[in-house]
Design an enzyme around this catalytic site. Structure first.
Site, short mmCIF file in Angstrom:
data_model
loop_
_atom_site.label_atom_id
_atom_site.label_comp_id
_atom_site.label_asym_id
_atom_site.label_seq_id
_atom_site.Cartn_x
_atom_site.Cartn_y
_atom_site.Cartn_z
N ARG A 50 0.80 -1.23 0.00
CA ARG A 50 0.00 0.00 0.00
C ARG A 50 0.83 1.28 0.00
O ARG A 50 0.56 2.20 -0.77
CB ARG A 50 -0.89 0.08 1.25
CG ARG A 50 -2.18 -0.63 1.17
CD ARG A 50 -2.50 -1.21 2.53
NE ARG A 50 -1.50 -2.21 2.84
CZ ARG A 50 -1.59 -3.47 2.42
NH1 ARG A 50 -2.62 -3.87 1.77
NH2 ARG A 50 -0.63 -4.35 2.67
N THR A 51 1.80 1.35 0.90
CA THR A 51 2.50 2.63 1.07
C THR A 51 3.24 2.99 -0.22
O THR A 51 3.12 4.11 -0.73
CB THR A 51 3.48 2.53 2.25
OG1 THR A 51 2.77 2.03 3.38
CG2 THR A 51 4.08 3.89 2.58
N LYS A 79 26.31 -3.93 -1.93
CA LYS A 79 27.78 -3.97 -2.07
C LYS A 79 28.46 -3.19 -0.95
O LYS A 79 29.67 -3.02 -0.96
CB LYS A 79 28.20 -3.33 -3.40
CG LYS A 79 27.59 -3.94 -4.63
CD LYS A 79 28.03 -3.15 -5.86
CE LYS A 79 27.04 -3.27 -7.00
NZ LYS A 79 27.22 -2.22 -8.01
N ARG A 100 11.26 3.85 3.09
CA ARG A 100 10.95 2.91 4.18
C ARG A 100 12.23 2.17 4.52
O ARG A 100 12.95 1.70 3.63
CB ARG A 100 9.87 1.91 3.78
CG ARG A 100 9.69 0.80 4.81
CD ARG A 100 8.49 -0.06 4.55
NE ARG A 100 7.26 0.68 4.83
CZ ARG A 100 6.05 0.13 4.78
NH1 ARG A 100 5.91 -1.14 4.49
NH2 ARG A 100 4.98 0.85 5.04
N HIS A 128 5.28 5.97 11.38
CA HIS A 128 4.73 5.79 10.02
C HIS A 128 3.78 6.98 9.79
O HIS A 128 2.56 6.82 9.75
CB HIS A 128 3.99 4.45 9.96
CG HIS A 128 3.71 3.95 8.57
ND1 HIS A 128 3.86 4.72 7.43
CD2 HIS A 128 3.27 2.72 8.15
CE1 HIS A 128 3.52 3.99 6.38
NE2 HIS A 128 3.16 2.78 6.79
N1 CP Z 1 -0.03 -0.01 5.90
C1 CP Z 1 1.15 -0.31 5.33
O1 CP Z 1 2.17 0.27 5.66
O2 CP Z 1 1.08 -1.27 4.36
P1 CP Z 1 2.29 -1.75 3.46
O3 CP Z 1 3.29 -2.41 4.38
O4 CP Z 1 1.70 -2.67 2.44
O5 CP Z 1 2.91 -0.53 2.85
#
Ligand code: CP
Length: 314
Positions: A50-51, A79, A100, A128
Protein backbone atom coordinates in the site's frame (compact mmCIF):
# COMPACT_ATOMS: atom_id res chain seq x y z
CA UNK A 1 8.96 25.98 2.07
CA UNK A 2 10.36 22.52 1.29
CA UNK A 3 10.69 20.20 4.28
CA UNK A 4 10.85 16.55 5.32
CA UNK A 5 8.17 14.53 7.10
CA UNK A 6 9.92 12.28 9.60
CA UNK A 7 7.63 12.10 12.63
CA UNK A 8 3.98 12.89 13.20
CA UNK A 9 5.04 14.36 16.56
CA UNK A 10 6.44 17.35 14.65
CA UNK A 11 3.00 18.34 13.32
CA UNK A 12 0.85 20.68 15.39
CA UNK A 13 -2.97 20.67 15.32
CA UNK A 14 -3.17 23.43 12.74
CA UNK A 15 -0.80 21.59 10.41
CA UNK A 16 -2.70 18.32 10.75
CA UNK A 17 -6.01 20.05 9.97
CA UNK A 18 -4.37 21.82 7.03
CA UNK A 19 -3.10 18.53 5.56
CA UNK A 20 -6.54 16.99 6.03
CA UNK A 21 -8.06 19.89 4.06
CA UNK A 22 -5.50 19.31 1.34
CA UNK A 23 -6.35 15.59 1.25
CA UNK A 24 -10.03 16.57 0.93
CA UNK A 25 -9.16 18.80 -2.02
CA UNK A 26 -7.27 15.95 -3.67
CA UNK A 27 -10.15 13.56 -3.09
CA UNK A 28 -12.32 16.00 -5.10
CA UNK A 29 -9.78 16.09 -7.93
CA UNK A 30 -7.04 13.45 -7.62
CA UNK A 31 -5.80 13.83 -11.22
CA UNK A 32 -3.79 16.96 -11.95
CA UNK A 33 -0.46 17.95 -13.48
CA UNK A 34 0.68 20.06 -10.53
CA UNK A 35 3.91 18.00 -10.23
CA UNK A 36 4.68 18.03 -13.95
CA UNK A 37 8.45 17.82 -14.44
CA UNK A 38 9.18 16.62 -10.89
CA UNK A 39 10.72 13.28 -9.92
CA UNK A 40 9.68 11.31 -6.82
CA UNK A 41 12.05 8.58 -5.57
CA UNK A 42 10.64 5.64 -3.61
CA UNK A 43 13.36 3.78 -1.71
CA UNK A 44 11.94 0.71 0.00
CA UNK A 45 14.46 -1.18 2.13
CA UNK A 46 11.51 -3.20 3.54
CA UNK A 47 8.53 -4.80 1.76
CA UNK A 48 5.38 -2.78 1.13
CA UNK A 49 2.25 -2.92 -0.99
CA UNK A 50 0.00 0.00 0.00
CA UNK A 51 2.50 2.63 1.07
CA UNK A 52 4.73 2.32 -1.96
CA UNK A 53 1.96 1.89 -4.51
CA UNK A 54 -0.15 4.73 -3.10
CA UNK A 55 2.84 7.11 -3.01
CA UNK A 56 3.71 6.11 -6.58
CA UNK A 57 0.08 6.45 -7.67
CA UNK A 58 -0.08 9.86 -5.97
CA UNK A 59 3.04 10.98 -7.85
CA UNK A 60 1.74 9.60 -11.16
CA UNK A 61 -1.71 11.13 -10.76
CA UNK A 62 -0.09 14.52 -10.11
CA UNK A 63 2.10 14.30 -13.20
CA UNK A 64 5.46 13.46 -11.57
CA UNK A 65 7.76 10.64 -12.63
CA UNK A 66 8.80 7.93 -10.22
CA UNK A 67 12.16 6.21 -9.74
CA UNK A 68 13.19 3.84 -6.99
CA UNK A 69 13.57 0.30 -5.77
CA UNK A 70 11.52 -2.25 -3.88
CA UNK A 71 14.37 -4.50 -2.84
CA UNK A 72 17.71 -3.18 -1.55
CA UNK A 73 19.41 -6.40 -2.74
CA UNK A 74 19.28 -5.04 -6.30
CA UNK A 75 21.00 -1.79 -5.29
CA UNK A 76 24.56 -0.92 -4.37
CA UNK A 77 23.67 -1.03 -0.68
CA UNK A 78 24.17 -4.80 -1.13
CA UNK A 79 27.78 -3.97 -2.07
CA UNK A 80 28.22 -1.96 1.11
CA UNK A 81 27.14 1.53 0.03
CA UNK A 82 26.05 3.48 3.09
CA UNK A 83 22.60 4.98 3.59
CA UNK A 84 24.17 8.44 3.48
CA UNK A 85 25.78 7.81 0.10
CA UNK A 86 22.58 6.27 -1.27
CA UNK A 87 20.58 9.31 -0.18
CA UNK A 88 23.17 11.73 -1.56
CA UNK A 89 23.09 9.94 -4.92
CA UNK A 90 19.31 9.76 -5.18
CA UNK A 91 18.98 13.43 -4.24
CA UNK A 92 20.92 14.17 -7.44
CA UNK A 93 18.05 12.64 -9.40
CA UNK A 94 14.85 13.28 -7.44
CA UNK A 95 12.98 16.26 -5.96
CA UNK A 96 11.67 14.29 -2.99
CA UNK A 97 12.59 10.92 -1.44
CA UNK A 98 10.02 8.56 0.07
CA UNK A 99 11.87 5.98 2.15
CA UNK A 100 10.95 2.91 4.18
CA UNK A 101 13.72 1.41 6.27
CA UNK A 102 13.95 -1.37 8.84
CA UNK A 103 16.00 0.73 11.30
CA UNK A 104 14.36 3.09 13.77
CA UNK A 105 15.79 6.57 13.18
CA UNK A 106 16.83 5.89 9.56
CA UNK A 107 14.36 8.47 8.23
CA UNK A 108 15.60 11.15 10.61
CA UNK A 109 19.17 10.42 9.61
CA UNK A 110 18.29 10.49 5.91
CA UNK A 111 16.50 13.82 6.35
CA UNK A 112 19.58 15.28 8.04
CA UNK A 113 21.94 14.35 5.22
CA UNK A 114 19.57 14.85 2.29
CA UNK A 115 19.49 18.08 0.27
CA UNK A 116 15.90 17.23 -0.80
CA UNK A 117 12.87 16.47 1.40
CA UNK A 118 12.56 12.98 2.84
CA UNK A 119 9.20 11.40 3.68
CA UNK A 120 9.32 8.64 6.26
CA UNK A 121 7.33 5.70 4.88
CA UNK A 122 8.01 3.67 8.04
CA UNK A 123 11.20 3.24 10.07
CA UNK A 124 11.31 -0.02 11.98
CA UNK A 125 8.90 -0.05 14.91
CA UNK A 126 9.19 3.70 15.29
CA UNK A 127 6.97 5.91 13.09
CA UNK A 128 4.73 5.79 10.02
CA UNK A 129 3.51 9.38 9.68
CA UNK A 130 1.90 9.13 6.24
CA UNK A 131 -0.14 6.16 7.48
CA UNK A 132 -1.23 8.32 10.39
CA UNK A 133 -2.38 11.10 8.08
CA UNK A 134 -4.55 8.65 6.14
CA UNK A 135 -5.80 7.18 9.43
CA UNK A 136 -6.76 10.65 10.66
CA UNK A 137 -8.42 11.41 7.35
CA UNK A 138 -10.38 8.14 7.58
CA UNK A 139 -11.42 8.85 11.16
CA UNK A 140 -12.49 12.39 10.27
CA UNK A 141 -14.47 11.23 7.22
CA UNK A 142 -16.32 8.51 9.12
CA UNK A 143 -16.90 10.30 12.44
CA UNK A 144 -17.26 13.90 11.22
CA UNK A 145 -14.75 14.98 13.87
CA UNK A 146 -11.46 14.00 15.45
CA UNK A 147 -12.48 15.32 18.88
CA UNK A 148 -13.34 13.23 21.93
CA UNK A 149 -13.37 9.78 20.33
CA UNK A 150 -12.94 6.36 21.94
CA UNK A 151 -10.26 4.54 19.99
CA UNK A 152 -9.52 0.89 20.70
CA UNK A 153 -6.13 -0.36 19.52
CA UNK A 154 -5.86 -4.14 19.28
CA UNK A 155 -2.99 -6.55 18.71
CA UNK A 156 0.69 -5.79 18.37
CA UNK A 157 1.02 -2.53 20.25
CA UNK A 158 4.70 -3.14 20.98
CA UNK A 159 6.11 -3.16 17.46
CA UNK A 160 3.19 -1.47 15.66
CA UNK A 161 4.56 1.83 14.38
CA UNK A 162 1.14 2.87 13.08
CA UNK A 163 -0.38 2.84 16.56
CA UNK A 164 2.59 4.71 17.99
CA UNK A 165 2.19 7.47 15.41
CA UNK A 166 -1.59 7.57 15.86
CA UNK A 167 -1.31 8.16 19.61
CA UNK A 168 1.03 11.09 19.03
CA UNK A 169 -1.21 12.67 16.41
CA UNK A 170 -4.37 12.29 18.50
CA UNK A 171 -2.86 14.22 21.43
CA UNK A 172 -4.49 17.33 19.96
CA UNK A 173 -8.00 15.88 19.95
CA UNK A 174 -8.81 14.70 23.49
CA UNK A 175 -9.18 10.96 22.72
CA UNK A 176 -9.66 8.04 25.08
CA UNK A 177 -7.52 5.08 24.06
CA UNK A 178 -8.15 1.46 24.95
CA UNK A 179 -5.02 -0.63 24.52
CA UNK A 180 -5.81 -4.33 23.99
CA UNK A 181 -2.72 -6.52 23.76
CA UNK A 182 -1.21 -9.66 25.22
CA UNK A 183 1.46 -8.98 27.82
CA UNK A 184 4.24 -9.77 25.33
CA UNK A 185 2.98 -7.12 22.89
CA UNK A 186 1.77 -4.46 25.34
CA UNK A 187 2.10 -0.78 24.55
CA UNK A 188 5.70 0.22 25.39
CA UNK A 189 6.21 2.28 28.51
CA UNK A 190 7.52 5.25 26.53
CA UNK A 191 4.15 5.69 24.79
CA UNK A 192 2.25 5.40 28.06
CA UNK A 193 4.52 8.08 29.50
CA UNK A 194 3.80 10.15 26.38
CA UNK A 195 0.06 9.76 27.03
CA UNK A 196 0.42 10.86 30.64
CA UNK A 197 2.57 13.85 29.70
CA UNK A 198 0.03 14.96 27.10
CA UNK A 199 -3.10 14.36 29.16
CA UNK A 200 -4.29 11.49 26.94
CA UNK A 201 -6.72 9.12 28.71
CA UNK A 202 -5.97 5.44 28.26
CA UNK A 203 -6.73 2.08 29.77
CA UNK A 204 -5.10 -1.29 29.14
CA UNK A 205 -6.66 -4.71 28.91
CA UNK A 206 -5.93 -8.20 27.63
CA UNK A 207 -9.59 -9.10 27.03
CA UNK A 208 -11.08 -8.59 23.58
CA UNK A 209 -14.80 -9.24 23.34
CA UNK A 210 -18.07 -7.62 22.26
CA UNK A 211 -18.32 -5.53 25.43
CA UNK A 212 -14.94 -3.94 24.68
CA UNK A 213 -16.01 -3.30 21.09
CA UNK A 214 -19.31 -1.78 22.24
CA UNK A 215 -17.49 1.22 23.75
CA UNK A 216 -15.49 2.10 20.64
CA UNK A 217 -15.93 4.71 17.91
CA UNK A 218 -12.85 3.40 16.14
CA UNK A 219 -11.60 -0.19 16.39
CA UNK A 220 -8.04 -0.21 15.09
CA UNK A 221 -6.86 -3.77 14.46
CA UNK A 222 -3.18 -4.57 13.87
CA UNK A 223 -1.19 -7.50 12.57
CA UNK A 224 1.26 -9.36 14.80
CA UNK A 225 4.44 -8.67 12.85
CA UNK A 226 6.42 -11.84 12.40
CA UNK A 227 9.38 -9.91 10.97
CA UNK A 228 9.95 -8.01 14.25
CA UNK A 229 10.35 -11.13 16.44
CA UNK A 230 13.75 -12.56 17.28
CA UNK A 231 12.09 -15.52 19.04
CA UNK A 232 9.74 -17.29 16.57
CA UNK A 233 8.31 -19.47 19.35
CA UNK A 234 7.02 -16.30 20.96
CA UNK A 235 5.50 -15.23 17.62
CA UNK A 236 3.70 -18.60 17.37
CA UNK A 237 2.32 -18.14 20.89
CA UNK A 238 0.78 -14.72 20.23
CA UNK A 239 0.07 -14.58 16.49
CA UNK A 240 -3.63 -15.57 16.69
CA UNK A 241 -4.41 -14.17 20.10
CA UNK A 242 -7.10 -11.78 18.81
CA UNK A 243 -9.33 -12.56 15.85
CA UNK A 244 -12.22 -10.19 15.11
CA UNK A 245 -15.28 -12.17 13.98
CA UNK A 246 -18.46 -10.64 12.66
CA UNK A 247 -20.63 -11.85 15.54
CA UNK A 248 -18.44 -9.84 17.93
CA UNK A 249 -19.92 -6.67 16.38
CA UNK A 250 -23.43 -7.36 17.69
CA UNK A 251 -23.30 -4.55 20.29
CA UNK A 252 -21.20 -2.11 18.23
CA UNK A 253 -22.25 1.53 17.97
CA UNK A 254 -23.65 2.56 14.57
CA UNK A 255 -20.77 4.94 14.04
CA UNK A 256 -18.09 2.33 14.80
CA UNK A 257 -15.61 1.90 12.00
CA UNK A 258 -13.00 -0.83 11.86
CA UNK A 259 -9.60 0.32 10.65
CA UNK A 260 -6.49 -1.73 9.93
CA UNK A 261 -3.30 -0.42 8.31
CA UNK A 262 -3.10 -3.78 6.45
CA UNK A 263 -1.81 -6.23 5.44
CA UNK A 264 -4.09 -8.50 7.45
CA UNK A 265 -3.00 -12.02 8.22
CA UNK A 266 -5.56 -13.69 10.48
CA UNK A 267 -6.77 -10.99 12.85
CA UNK A 268 -9.94 -10.01 10.95
CA UNK A 269 -12.17 -12.85 9.73
CA UNK A 270 -13.22 -12.50 6.11
CA UNK A 271 -16.93 -12.28 6.95
CA UNK A 272 -16.22 -8.91 8.64
CA UNK A 273 -15.44 -7.47 5.19
CA UNK A 274 -19.18 -7.54 4.41
CA UNK A 275 -20.12 -5.71 7.60
CA UNK A 276 -21.01 -2.00 7.29
CA UNK A 277 -18.58 -1.21 10.13
CA UNK A 278 -15.62 -2.44 8.06
CA UNK A 279 -13.65 0.46 6.57
CA UNK A 280 -10.10 -0.83 6.01
CA UNK A 281 -10.20 -0.97 2.24
CA UNK A 282 -11.61 2.57 1.98
CA UNK A 283 -8.93 3.57 4.52
CA UNK A 284 -6.26 2.33 2.11
CA UNK A 285 -7.90 4.30 -0.70
CA UNK A 286 -7.74 7.43 1.45
CA UNK A 287 -3.98 6.88 1.45
CA UNK A 288 -3.84 8.15 -2.10
CA UNK A 289 -5.34 11.55 -1.19
CA UNK A 290 -3.34 11.89 2.03
CA UNK A 291 -0.10 11.09 0.17
CA UNK A 292 -0.87 13.49 -2.65
CA UNK A 293 -1.16 16.14 0.07
CA UNK A 294 2.06 15.05 1.78
CA UNK A 295 4.17 15.06 -1.38
CA UNK A 296 2.92 18.53 -2.34
CA UNK A 297 3.37 19.92 1.16
CA UNK A 298 6.94 18.60 1.40
CA UNK A 299 7.70 20.24 -1.94
CA UNK A 300 6.38 23.59 -0.67
CA UNK A 301 3.18 23.50 -2.73
CA UNK A 302 0.37 25.05 -0.66
CA UNK A 303 -3.36 24.37 -0.49
CA UNK A 304 -3.88 27.75 -2.19
CA UNK A 305 -1.54 26.61 -4.99
CA UNK A 306 -3.56 23.41 -5.34
CA UNK A 307 -6.88 25.26 -5.37
CA UNK A 308 -5.56 27.72 -7.96
CA UNK A 309 -4.17 24.92 -10.12
CA UNK A 310 -5.81 24.77 -13.55
CA UNK A 311 -4.44 21.39 -14.60
CA UNK A 312 -7.29 19.22 -13.28
CA UNK A 313 -7.85 16.22 -15.53
CA UNK A 314 -11.22 14.53 -15.91
N1 CP B 1 -0.03 -0.01 5.90
C1 CP B 1 1.15 -0.31 5.33
O1 CP B 1 2.17 0.27 5.66
O2 CP B 1 1.08 -1.27 4.36
P1 CP B 1 2.29 -1.75 3.46
O3 CP B 1 3.29 -2.41 4.38
O4 CP B 1 1.70 -2.67 2.44
O5 CP B 1 2.91 -0.53 2.85
Amino acid sequence: MKHSLVSIANLDKQKINYLLSMAEEFEQHPNRKILDGRVVATLFFEPSTRTRLSFETAANRLGARVIGFTDPKVTSSSKGETLKDTIMMVSNYADVIVMRHFLEGAALYASEVSPVPVVNAGDGANQHPSQTMLDLYSIYKTQGTLEGLHITLVGDLKYGRTVHSLIMAMRHFNPTFHFIAPRELAMPEEYKIYCREHGINFEENEEFDEDVIAQADILYMTRVQRERFTDLMEYERVKDVYILKRQMLAKAKDNLRILHPLPRVNEIAYDVDEDPHAYYFQQAQNGLYAREAIICDCLGITLDDVKADQTILG
